[in-house]
Write a protein that holds these residues in place. Structure first.
Motif, PDB file in Angstrom:
ATOM      1  N   GLN A  49     -18.044 -48.096 -70.736  1.00  0.00           N
ATOM      2  CA  GLN A  49     -18.885 -47.300 -71.616  1.00  0.00           C
ATOM      3  C   GLN A  49     -18.066 -46.427 -72.566  1.00  0.00           C
ATOM      4  N   ASN A  73     -27.375 -46.757 -71.706  1.00  0.00           N
ATOM      5  CA  ASN A  73     -26.981 -45.930 -70.572  1.00  0.00           C
ATOM      6  C   ASN A  73     -26.936 -46.803 -69.318  1.00  0.00           C
ATOM      7  N   PRO A  74     -25.792 -46.886 -68.635  1.00  0.00           N
ATOM      8  CA  PRO A  74     -25.684 -47.777 -67.471  1.00  0.00           C
ATOM      9  C   PRO A  74     -26.710 -47.505 -66.383  1.00  0.00           C
ATOM     10  N   ASP A  75     -27.109 -46.245 -66.227  1.00  0.00           N
ATOM     11  CA  ASP A  75     -28.026 -45.896 -65.139  1.00  0.00           C
ATOM     12  C   ASP A  75     -29.486 -46.139 -65.479  1.00  0.00           C
ATOM     13  N   ARG A 126     -20.748 -49.301 -66.790  1.00  0.00           N
ATOM     14  CA  ARG A 126     -20.208 -47.943 -66.734  1.00  0.00           C
ATOM     15  C   ARG A 126     -18.699 -47.944 -66.946  1.00  0.00           C
ATOM     16  N   ASN A 127     -18.017 -48.941 -66.440  1.00  0.00           N
ATOM     17  CA  ASN A 127     -16.562 -49.009 -66.571  1.00  0.00           C
ATOM     18  C   ASN A 127     -16.114 -49.326 -67.989  1.00  0.00           C
ATOM     19  N   GLU A 163     -22.529 -50.796 -62.818  1.00  0.00           N
ATOM     20  CA  GLU A 163     -21.144 -50.379 -62.610  1.00  0.00           C
ATOM     21  C   GLU A 163     -20.213 -51.074 -63.600  1.00  0.00           C
ATOM     22  N   GLY A 197     -22.878 -48.206 -72.222  1.00  0.00           N
ATOM     23  CA  GLY A 197     -22.129 -49.329 -71.671  1.00  0.00           C
ATOM     24  C   GLY A 197     -22.803 -50.629 -72.053  1.00  0.00           C
TER      25      GLY A 197
END
Length: 447
Positions: A369, A315-317, A366-367, A363, A374
């Motif tokens: 994922q 998970n990117p976050d 996320r781009n 980020e 991601g």
């Protein structure tokens, strides 16, 4: 009712439902999705506790959602108060958080279950500690509903057998374990402050170029002695960097060793086999108890205490992050880089850079994922530039940041010792094998 582990003391065992009856005690789920939607969350409002906010026995506000005053009034029966215990209803249903004064009035969110005990029957802090007992966690997981993703419901929670010493002894046990938790939390806050200071210094020198801007404007760089200030130029080159500095790929600043893809044949039950470290353990707060151990695959994948790790997948976050490994020897699993010194950036500087650039890394992930996951690749690190100063500036930075980083690591290491002691004392106190007086002596020695 039968106990879940042998008792050394003549204590009674009661069901959780019995302890959550009377007055306004209850076991209650949070609002259903139809009552509270993601679109209802607001930037400023009352925090709404979700499963991902339950970390290390406490409630994290790092990425907590919030609701409006209007929704809070509409859902007021789901509000939390001091002494409540919050569980996830699915996924990792063995984790929990005790609600403190800070969280009073917050909302028990969708996907969570709230346990409100009768304080005259059981001390809430004792109950929260009891529910973290390994045998209790195993019982909950073993009786959970759902084959692929376990679910915790009110019926299952109500059936949990709870050992109940006399109420005064409950409070004494909770106080002993609470002293360790308080020290762990204090160290955690110290570590967070030290990290913030180190990141701020990295940003000032290598991102915002504050000393160079100050000298270019004819001012003396703030909070810097004359010898250090003399190391910085007073102008910028055409590339926007300080004169004499360069931009180089992040990947060139360290050795990035990816973990191994372990297979069943590698796992071992031998006493001297080492644990396999995965992203889940790094995120949750590593303990000495891991699910897998593995045989020797070579020194390349062997890590030791103090190594810098970077989880590059998930998970990117929440998963793209840097960690300092606080335990002993272990094996590195895939999806994690061991970030090792290659003579360019120091371990402290690398940690500062990875933590500072965490939003940018997230980020990038996320781009790319898929299905919420991601990743950061070596090509991404090759394309990610960092400013590289002359060696004299790097040495000056290391002189200032190394003490902060060393104190940060010391907090992590001490917390690991405290957590190990807590995990050792808890089952012995809960069974009556170890009495309060003996436990106090051990806690005083370290806390």
């Amino acid at each position: 009712m039968n106990e879940l582990f042998p008792l050394w003391a003549p204590w009674e065992v009661r069901s959780l439902s019995d302890l959550c009856s009377g007055a306004d005690a209850s076991i209650q789920t949070g609002p259903f999705g139809s009552q509270l939607h993601a679109s209802d969350y607001v930037e400023v409002g009352t925090p709404c506790v979700m499963p991902q906010d339950i970390k290390g026995g406490r409630i994290s506000t790092e990425s907590i959602a919030r609701i409006s005053e209007e929704d809070l009034l509409r859902l007021c029966r789901f509000q939390l108060r001091r002494g409540d215990i919050v569980y996830p209803r699915r996924g990792d249903i063995s984790k929990r958080a005790l609600v403190g004064e800070r969280e009073t009035g917050w909302l028990c969110g969708t996907g969570c279950l709230r346990i409100r005990s009768n304080a005259s029957a059981v001390d809430p802090a004792f109950l929260a500690n009891y529910l973290s007992h390994p045998e209790v966690c195993a019982w909950i997981e073993g009786n959970a509903v759902g084959a692929t993703m376990p679910h915790l419901n009110t019926g299952l929670a109500a059936a949990i057998p709870v050992v109940c010493p006399p109420i005064e002894e409950q409070r004494e046990i909770a106080a002993i374990l609470g002293a360790l938790d308080d020290k762990i939390e204090l160290n955690r806050k110290k570590a967070a402050t030290l990290e913030e200071m180190a990141r701020a210094l990295y940003r000032s020198w290598f991102v915002d170029f504050d000393p160079v801007h100050a000298k270019a404007a004819g001012r003396t760089p703030a909070h810097m002695d004359a010898t250090t200030a003399a190391l910085f130029p007073d102008n910028f080159g055409e590339d926007g960097l300080p004169e004499g500095w360069s931009a180089e790929p992040f990947i060139d600043q360290a050795l990035w060793v990816n973990g191994a893809a372990y297979k069943n044949m590698h796992f071992s039950t031998d006493a001297d086999a080492l644990p396999v470290i995965k992203i889940a353990e790094l995120k949750a707060g590593v303990t000495a108890n891991t699910k897998f151990t593995a045989t020797d695959l070579g020194d390349r994948y062997r890590i030791s205490r103090g190594e810098l790790l970077f989880s590059w997948s998930g998970n990117p976050d929440t998963s793209i992050d840097a960690f300092v490994w606080p335990l002993g020897d272990a094996w590195l699993n895939q999806h994690i880089f061991a970030v090792r010194d290659n003579g360019r950036m120091s371990r402290a500087a690398l940690f500062c850079a990875l933590r500072y650039f965490k939003p940018e890394m997230a980020e990038i992930a996320r781009n790319k994922q898929t299905i919420g996951l991601g990743h950061i690749t070596r090509k991404d690190l090759e394309a990610f530039p960092v400013s590289v100063p002359p060696e004299t500036v790097e040495t000056a930075f290391e002189t200032q940041v190394a003490p902060l980083f060393d104190r940060y690591c010391a907090c992590l290491y001490e917390n690991q010792t405290l957590a190990t002691l807590r995990d050792t004392l808890l089952p012995r106190l809960m069974s009556g094998e170890l009495r309060v007086g003996e436990a106090k002596e051990q806690v005083v020695a370290v806390a």
